[in-house]
Motif scaffolding. Structure first.
Motif, short mmCIF file in Angstrom:
data_model
loop_
_atom_site.label_atom_id
_atom_site.label_comp_id
_atom_site.label_asym_id
_atom_site.label_seq_id
_atom_site.Cartn_x
_atom_site.Cartn_y
_atom_site.Cartn_z
N LYS A 4 0.84 -1.20 0.00
CA LYS A 4 0.00 0.00 0.00
C LYS A 4 0.88 1.25 0.00
CE LYS A 4 -2.85 -1.15 3.41
NZ LYS A 4 -3.97 -0.86 4.34
N ASP A 5 0.31 2.35 -0.49
CA ASP A 5 1.02 3.63 -0.48
C ASP A 5 0.84 4.29 0.87
OD1 ASP A 5 1.79 3.84 -3.37
OD2 ASP A 5 -0.38 3.64 -3.59
N ILE A 174 -4.61 2.40 -1.03
CA ILE A 174 -4.29 2.10 -2.44
C ILE A 174 -4.66 3.34 -3.23
CG2 ILE A 174 -4.80 0.64 -4.42
CD1 ILE A 174 -5.62 -1.56 -2.36
N ARG A 175 -3.67 4.03 -3.77
CA ARG A 175 -3.95 5.31 -4.43
C ARG A 175 -4.72 5.12 -5.74
NH1 ARG A 175 1.68 8.72 -3.53
NH2 ARG A 175 1.55 8.70 -1.26
N CYS A 178 -1.35 7.46 -8.83
CA CYS A 178 -0.16 7.07 -8.07
C CYS A 178 0.67 8.25 -7.58
CB CYS A 178 0.70 6.10 -8.87
SG CYS A 178 1.41 6.80 -10.35
N SER A 179 0.51 9.43 -8.18
CA SER A 179 1.35 10.57 -7.79
C SER A 179 0.76 11.39 -6.64
CB SER A 179 1.59 11.49 -9.00
OG SER A 179 0.33 11.92 -9.50
#
Ligand code: HEM
Length: 182
Positions: A4-5, A174-175, A178-179
């Protein structure tokens, strides 16, 4: 599957070793998160793909340790090639990228990185250092001599690295993009 992020992304939280880290400090750095000296050398095999930039290696080409000349450990043809074709000694030049592995193998995950190191074509100071430091040179030789050995160890070591600091439960997310965080 996967990791996970985090919910926070700050440059000040990023902990990356500098390119001129000593072999002893690199081993200590990875040792703190559970890797052996061999695994440290195997992880650096990540440099079988990807690039660095001229600004990172200019000293090795033009002013190694204040000598106004190239690092004598770097292959003379490579110094000529990198200096004349890619990294010009001009502060206004574009900061070009330089492959970390040989140009014909930079898109392939294989042991050619270690062969490059033994041929004095390691690009970053730490790349070169692991090839000739007595505490790691044996590992580099073994890895350079056997691609299957490298691939087996690299896979296992990357999986082990993926298990460092895993976020579980309601930690992280969980993005969607992603940025940035959700
Ligand atoms: C002592 C340990 C390490 C040091 C000092 C180091 C240093 C560096 C530096 C300076 C760059 C170039 C950055 C730039 O010019 O933009 C780089 C790139 C890279 N490193 Fe490492 N690294 C280390 C370990 C690792 C590990 C463990 C991996 C993965 C398993 C790895 C994978 C990569 C990759 C793939 C690139 C290329 C990135 C790209 O093409 O954008 N490195 N590293």
């Amino acid at each position: 599957m996967g990791r996970k992020d985090g919910l926070v992304g700050l440059a000040s939280n990023v902990d990356l070793p500098p390119p001129d880290i000593s072999v002893a400090n690199a081993i200590q750095y990875y040792g703190k998160v559970g890797f052996s000296a061999l695994e440290t050398v195997v992880l650096l095999g990540g440099h079988t793909v990807g690039v660095t930039h001229c600004s990172v290696i200019k000293d090795r080409l033009y002013n190694y340790k204040g000598t106004q000349s190239a690092d004598p450990d770097l292959d003379a043809f490579y110094v000529f090639f990198l200096g004349n074709i890619i990294c010009h000694n001009d502060p206004n030049a574009v900061d070009m990228f330089v492959f970390l592995d040989s140009p014909d193998s930079v898109l392939t995950v294989d042991n050619s990185y270690y062969k490059m190191l033994l041929a004095h074509k390691g690009i970053l100071p730490i790349d070169n250092a692991i090839a000739f430091d007595p505490s790691t040179s044996g590992y580099v030789n073994d890895l350079a001599n056997n691609n299957d050995y490298f691939l087996d160890l690299f896979g296992k070591t990357i999986v082990k690295m993926g298990l460092i600091g895993v976020l579980i439960g309601n930690q992280g997310e969980i993005r969607q993009v992603c940025s940035r965080t959700n």
